[in-house]
Design a protein around this motif. Structure first.
Motif, PDB file in Angstrom:
ATOM      1  N   ASP A 120       0.844  -1.190   0.000  1.00 48.55           N
ATOM      2  CA  ASP A 120       0.000   0.000   0.000  1.00 48.55           C
ATOM      3  C   ASP A 120       0.887   1.249   0.000  1.00 48.55           C
ATOM      4  O   ASP A 120       1.706   1.428   0.902  1.00 48.55           O
ATOM      5  CB  ASP A 120      -0.921  -0.002   1.237  1.00 48.55           C
ATOM      6  N   PRO A 121       0.737   2.119  -1.009  1.00 47.30           N
ATOM      7  CA  PRO A 121       1.604   3.298  -1.085  1.00 47.30           C
ATOM      8  C   PRO A 121       1.458   4.232   0.123  1.00 47.30           C
ATOM      9  O   PRO A 121       2.438   4.830   0.555  1.00 47.30           O
ATOM     10  CB  PRO A 121       1.171   3.999  -2.367  1.00 47.30           C
ATOM     11  N   ARG A 122       0.270   4.324   0.678  1.00 43.94           N
ATOM     12  CA  ARG A 122       0.073   5.188   1.855  1.00 43.94           C
ATOM     13  C   ARG A 122       0.831   4.632   3.068  1.00 43.94           C
ATOM     14  O   ARG A 122       1.409   5.393   3.842  1.00 43.94           O
ATOM     15  CB  ARG A 122      -1.405   5.348   2.177  1.00 43.94           C
ATOM     16  N   ASP A 123       0.830   3.307   3.203  1.00 43.44           N
ATOM     17  CA  ASP A 123       1.586   2.695   4.289  1.00 43.44           C
ATOM     18  C   ASP A 123       3.087   2.946   4.112  1.00 43.44           C
ATOM     19  O   ASP A 123       3.798   3.232   5.074  1.00 43.44           O
ATOM     20  CB  ASP A 123       1.325   1.185   4.354  1.00 43.44           C
ATOM     21  N   LEU A 124       3.563   2.841   2.877  1.00 43.80           N
ATOM     22  CA  LEU A 124       4.968   3.094   2.587  1.00 43.80           C
ATOM     23  C   LEU A 124       5.331   4.544   2.911  1.00 43.80           C
ATOM     24  O   LEU A 124       6.352   4.806   3.541  1.00 43.80           O
ATOM     25  CB  LEU A 124       5.281   2.782   1.121  1.00 43.80           C
ATOM     26  N   LEU A 125       4.475   5.464   2.527  1.00 46.49           N
ATOM     27  CA  LEU A 125       4.716   6.882   2.810  1.00 46.49           C
ATOM     28  C   LEU A 125       4.752   7.130   4.319  1.00 46.49           C
ATOM     29  O   LEU A 125       5.649   7.808   4.827  1.00 46.49           O
ATOM     30  CB  LEU A 125       3.642   7.754   2.143  1.00 46.49           C
ATOM     31  N   GLN A 126       3.808   6.546   5.029  1.00 42.22           N
ATOM     32  CA  GLN A 126       3.781   6.701   6.485  1.00 42.22           C
ATOM     33  C   GLN A 126       5.046   6.134   7.122  1.00 42.22           C
ATOM     34  O   GLN A 126       5.625   6.740   8.029  1.00 42.22           O
ATOM     35  CB  GLN A 126       2.553   6.013   7.083  1.00 42.22           C
ATOM     36  N   THR A 127       5.478   4.993   6.652  1.00 43.42           N
ATOM     37  CA  THR A 127       6.683   4.372   7.184  1.00 43.42           C
ATOM     38  C   THR A 127       7.909   5.237   6.907  1.00 43.42           C
ATOM     39  O   THR A 127       8.759   5.440   7.789  1.00 43.42           O
ATOM     40  CB  THR A 127       6.876   2.964   6.585  1.00 43.42           C
ATOM     41  N   MET A 128       7.992   5.781   5.682  1.00 44.57           N
ATOM     42  CA  MET A 128       9.126   6.636   5.331  1.00 44.57           C
ATOM     43  C   MET A 128       9.171   7.882   6.213  1.00 44.57           C
ATOM     44  O   MET A 128      10.241   8.281   6.685  1.00 44.57           O
ATOM     45  CB  MET A 128       9.050   7.047   3.861  1.00 44.57           C
ATOM     46  N   VAL A 129       8.023   8.482   6.442  1.00 43.61           N
ATOM     47  CA  VAL A 129       7.962   9.686   7.280  1.00 43.61           C
ATOM     48  C   VAL A 129       8.293   9.340   8.729  1.00 43.61           C
ATOM     49  O   VAL A 129       9.008  10.071   9.406  1.00 43.61           O
ATOM     50  CB  VAL A 129       6.584  10.372   7.160  1.00 43.61           C
ATOM     51  N   ALA A 130       7.800   8.201   9.191  1.00 41.32           N
ATOM     52  CA  ALA A 130       8.085   7.791  10.573  1.00 41.32           C
ATOM     53  C   ALA A 130       9.570   7.469  10.751  1.00 41.32           C
ATOM     54  O   ALA A 130      10.156   7.784  11.793  1.00 41.32           O
ATOM     55  CB  ALA A 130       7.230   6.584  10.954  1.00 41.32           C
ATOM     56  N   ASP A 131      10.193   6.849   9.741  1.00 38.24           N
ATOM     57  CA  ASP A 131      11.610   6.494   9.832  1.00 38.24           C
ATOM     58  C   ASP A 131      12.528   7.728   9.785  1.00 38.24           C
ATOM     59  O   ASP A 131      13.587   7.726  10.417  1.00 38.24           O
ATOM     60  CB  ASP A 131      11.998   5.540   8.686  1.00 38.24           C
ATOM     61  N   ASP A 132      12.132   8.747   9.038  1.00 36.91           N
ATOM     62  CA  ASP A 132      12.967   9.952   8.903  1.00 36.91           C
ATOM     63  C   ASP A 132      12.057  11.178   8.773  1.00 36.91           C
ATOM     64  O   ASP A 132      11.852  11.699   7.675  1.00 36.91           O
ATOM     65  CB  ASP A 132      13.879   9.817   7.677  1.00 36.91           C
ATOM     66  N   PRO A 133      11.515  11.655   9.895  1.00 33.73           N
ATOM     67  CA  PRO A 133      10.528  12.741   9.838  1.00 33.73           C
ATOM     68  C   PRO A 133      11.091  14.078   9.337  1.00 33.73           C
ATOM     69  O   PRO A 133      10.341  14.921   8.881  1.00 33.73           O
ATOM     70  CB  PRO A 133      10.041  12.862  11.283  1.00 33.73           C
ATOM     71  N   GLN A 134      12.406  14.262   9.382  1.00 31.73           N
ATOM     72  CA  GLN A 134      13.007  15.531   8.959  1.00 31.73           C
ATOM     73  C   GLN A 134      13.496  15.514   7.508  1.00 31.73           C
ATOM     74  O   GLN A 134      14.077  16.488   7.040  1.00 31.73           O
ATOM     75  CB  GLN A 134      14.173  15.885   9.900  1.00 31.73           C
TER      76      GLN A 134
END
Length: 173
Positions: free
Chosen positions: A6-20
């Motif tokens: 799921d692209p939204r899950d991937l985006l959420q994971t990417m933001v959570a892994d590196d929020p800055q």
């Protein structure tokens, strides 16, 4: 990173892994530190809204896609600012200190007028003729058809009444 379909899950994971990440990208594109967070949030919002446009939701493609969105947000910000240069309108905006001073003066004047209105006509008229119109005591007396001593006395009483109002905060009563 795990294989997320799921692209939204991937985006959420990417933001959570590196929020800055998007903030750093904004800074690398030349955005001021004050605006970098806004650019990052706008880019993330645009990404979230258009995530379905991403053909293959893989981490590598997602990073490139987010970088492109961030770059477009920076370009949009630059275009917006070029249409409305900051200095052009800031000169017209009143300074906060000036606004506060103007408000303070206005409050004092409003209270002074309210106090002046509380004076009886017999005191208010001679005072206004003397202070506002700049007439001498003799001219005030002549205009009102009273003796100069009476005019002087009324002006003095009016000033004393207003002085009492000023000492009590310029209240009307």
């Amino acid at each position: 990173m795990t294989d997320i379909q799921d692209p939204r899950d991937l985006l959420q994971t990417m933001v959570a892994d590196d929020p800055q990440r998007l903030r750093r990208r904004s800074l690398s594109l030349g955005v001021d530190r004050d605006d970098a967070e806004d650019v990052a949030q706008t880019a993330l919002l645009r990404a979230w809204r258009s995530i379905e446009a991403l053909d293959i939701p893989e981490p590598g493609r997602m990073c490139s896609w987010l970088d492109t969105i961030a770059r477009n947000v920076v370009i949009d910000l630059a275009r917006q600012r070029s249409r409305r240069p900051i200095g052009e309108f800031d000169a017209d905006l009143p300074d906060e200190v000036n606004v506060a001073a103007q408000v303070e003066v206005r409050v004092i004047l409003d209270n002074a007028l309210a106090a002046l209105r509380t004076l009886p006509d017999a005191l208010r008229e001679p005072l206004v003729l003397s202070v506002v119109d700049g007439l001498s005591t003799a001219e005030v007396a002549d205009r009102l058809g009273i003796e100069p001593a009476t005019a002087r006395q009324r002006i003095s009483r009016a000033r004393k009444a207003l002085e009492g109002c000023r000492e009590s905060g310029m209240g009307a009563g």
